[in-house]
Design an enzyme around this catalytic site. Structure first.
Site, short mmCIF file in Angstrom:
data_model
loop_
_atom_site.label_atom_id
_atom_site.label_comp_id
_atom_site.label_asym_id
_atom_site.label_seq_id
_atom_site.Cartn_x
_atom_site.Cartn_y
_atom_site.Cartn_z
N CYS A 282 0.82 -1.21 0.00
CA CYS A 282 0.00 0.00 0.00
C CYS A 282 0.85 1.26 0.00
O CYS A 282 2.03 1.23 0.30
CB CYS A 282 -0.86 0.08 1.26
SG CYS A 282 -1.87 -1.35 1.56
N GLY B 240 -0.07 0.48 -5.05
CA GLY B 240 -1.34 -0.22 -4.92
C GLY B 240 -2.25 0.18 -6.04
O GLY B 240 -2.51 1.36 -6.24
N ASN C 88 0.10 1.39 5.96
CA ASN C 88 0.91 0.56 5.07
C ASN C 88 1.80 -0.32 5.94
O ASN C 88 2.47 0.18 6.84
CB ASN C 88 1.77 1.45 4.15
CG ASN C 88 2.81 0.66 3.36
OD1 ASN C 88 3.91 1.13 3.14
ND2 ASN C 88 2.47 -0.53 2.94
N GLY C 89 1.76 -1.61 5.65
CA GLY C 89 2.58 -2.53 6.44
C GLY C 89 1.79 -3.79 6.71
O GLY C 89 0.77 -4.05 6.07
N TYR D 27 12.79 -2.97 -5.72
CA TYR D 27 11.65 -3.03 -6.64
C TYR D 27 10.53 -2.06 -6.32
O TYR D 27 9.96 -1.44 -7.20
CB TYR D 27 11.08 -4.46 -6.62
CG TYR D 27 9.74 -4.56 -7.31
CD1 TYR D 27 9.67 -4.62 -8.71
CD2 TYR D 27 8.55 -4.56 -6.59
CE1 TYR D 27 8.45 -4.68 -9.35
CE2 TYR D 27 7.32 -4.62 -7.24
CZ TYR D 27 7.28 -4.68 -8.61
OH TYR D 27 6.08 -4.73 -9.25
#
Ligand code: AMP
Length: 477
Positions: free
Chosen positions: A22, A50, A127-128, A274
């Site tokens: 995310c 996302g 996020n996580g 990435y």
């Protein structure tokens, strides 16, 4: 060497599954501004984190109004006709990439809490990934706390904050402090409540979160610096691992999640490989630079004679430029990507994924025929992309193919916020010997960036290298 540096090892099949990726973004201004456009720009910049769903919550005249849906950011915003209704003095938003387990609409963020009159009082984006969310959820549910999502660790964070608010005298900082004593894992979170915004990061600082300013009074929080750039703001710094920042009217308060502060940060190293955009910097280290250096190191590690270096667009390109610089072999952008296609990973079925790679990348045939080619990708996960590419290059008449991965072999899934397949689907987990992998990929030679060189490029061991080592900075419950 690595195993001695990391204290905890996660080895459990229950956690060996897909998780979310995310992006989070937030802006706080003491005055009413065009929060609609600001959040649109911020989320658009974070689209790569996302692509399945997105949403935002605006604070307008003391009310929190939320809007969320499936789809890409620009499509989502295009459907909103009454944009002025979303002008306010603060906004938070989220881009979501759900996976096989959780594509339900109920899991789209932001998550918000309501008072007994149905008025939204608090909203969060996260996020996580938490490693103990289900345990906490069960406990909260047994106490009568209702959940809306099917599976969402982010909602667990929200419900905990809501639970702790009354017993903390409605003090948001205290409620967050208590919440972070309970939760374990990776979390970069932005909260909107009353007339304030809070941003906090887990004590290992696993997922990125930085802040910047739009002007002297307007704060920006973003997963990546490219989000700050997108609204014309300037970057101040990354939040420290375990830091909490609260902005309220014209004041800002910085504090630490004292109970859990960890001086040894463990930022996800895969963000550099990435996940993050190359124009972003994490902890003041530019992502592009790391990728370019990894290409240089790859050549130093294993020189090879070739006619041309090509990079797999987009994330393999900086490494191939680095490889070209170090080797003197010309870099040519002769694999052409159809920009309008999503990431091949998004399609759930292996068969479809394989077809997508073919659709996505097309080689310039004349540049390949009879040539010795070095092809570089940022990583080899299942081996699907690489196998497909080698097939395309062989068909185009390549004389030799030397495949290089600009990261070490991926041998473990990520439990902390990057979507990677289960162990059994990871080619480097199944085949330790790179010669066997080279045979499967049908290449003349195959090399991975070594772990030592990767650490050397990053300049420290204070990263999470879990997907490369199987050793993670957070212990599962
Ligand atoms: P694979 O085809 O399974 O070997 O995956 C390798 C390709 O997927 C590379 O081109 C990477 O750029 C890309 N990739 C690596 N990690 C991820 C991820 N977590 N989500 C989506 N794509 C990824």
């Amino acid at each position: 060497m690595i195993s001695q540096l990391f204290p905890f090892i996660l080895e459990n099949n229950y956690f060996d599954k897909f998780h979310d990726e995310c992006g989070v973004f937030g802006i706080y201004s003491p005055y009413k501004v065009d929060t609609f456009s600001l959040i649109q720009f911020g989320l658009f910049a974070l689209q790569h984190r996302g692509q399945e769903a997105c949403g935002f919550s605006v604070l307008r005249d003391g009310f929190i109004i939320s809007h969320k849906s499936e789809g890409l950011v620009l499509d989502f915003f295009r459907k909103i006709s009454n944009s002025k209704c979303y002008h306010g003095n603060a906004v938070i938003g989220h881009t979501r990439y759900s996976t096989e387990g959780g594509q339900s609409k109920k899991n789209i963020q932001p998550f918000f809490g309501e008072d007994s009159f149905g008025k939204s009082t608090i909203s969060i984006v996260h996020n996580g990934n938490l490693v103990n969310a289900q345990k906490i959820r069960k406990k909260l549910e047994s106490k009568g706390i209702n959940f809306i999502s099917e599976y969402s660790d982010s909602e667990v964070i929200l419900r905990l904050i809501q639970k702790y608010l009354p017993e903390s005298g409605n003090n948001l900082e205290k409620a967050i402090q208590k919440t972070t004593i309970d939760i374990k894992g990776a979390y970069s979170v932005i909260v909107l409540m009353d007339n304030k915004m809070a941003a906090f990061r887990d004590p290992n600082g696993i997922r990125p979160l930085c802040y910047g300013m739009l002007n002297e009074e307007t704060y920006i929080f973003s997963s990546e610096t490219c989000g700050i750039d997108s609204v014309g703001g300037f970057y101040v710094r990354d939040l420290f691992p375990g830091e909490i920042i609260i902005v309220e009217k014209k004041s800002v308060q910085f504090s630490l999640l004292t109970e859990k502060i960890n001086t040894k940060k463990r930022i996800c190293s895969f963000e550099y490989i990435y996940f993050s955009r190359p124009d972003s910097s994490i902890e003041n280290i530019n992502v592009y630079k790391i990728r370019e250096k990894s290409g240089e190191k790859l050549y130093e590690q294993h020189p090879v004679k070739a006619d041309v270096v090509i990079g797999v667009p987009d994330s393999g390109v900086p490494a191939s430029i680095g490889y070209s610089k170090a080797s003197g072999i010309p870099f040519k952008p002769i694999l052409v990507k159809n920009k309008y296609i999503g990431r091949s990973f998004i399609l759930p079925k292996q068969e479809m994924r394989e077809k997508m790679v073919n659709l996505k990348l097309n080689p310039i045939l004349d540049e390949i025929k009879g040539k010795r080619i070095v092809i570089i990708d940022d990583s080899i996960v299942r081996g699907t992309t690489s196998r497909r590419l080698v097939y395309i290059l062989r068909k185009a008449g390549a004389k030799e193919i030397h495949f290089r991965s600009a990261s070490p072999p991926i041998i473990g899934p990520c439990y902390l916020g990057v979507d990677t397949p289960t162990k059994k689907d990871l080619i480097s987990y199944n085949y330790v010997d790179k010669k066997s992998i080279a045979k499967i990929l049908n290449v003349d030679s195959l090399e991975f960036l070594s772990m030592d060189n990767f650490i050397d490029i990053l300049g420290s061991i204070h990263y999470c290298f879990g997907c490369f080592t199987g050793i993670y900075p957070v212990q599962k419950n």
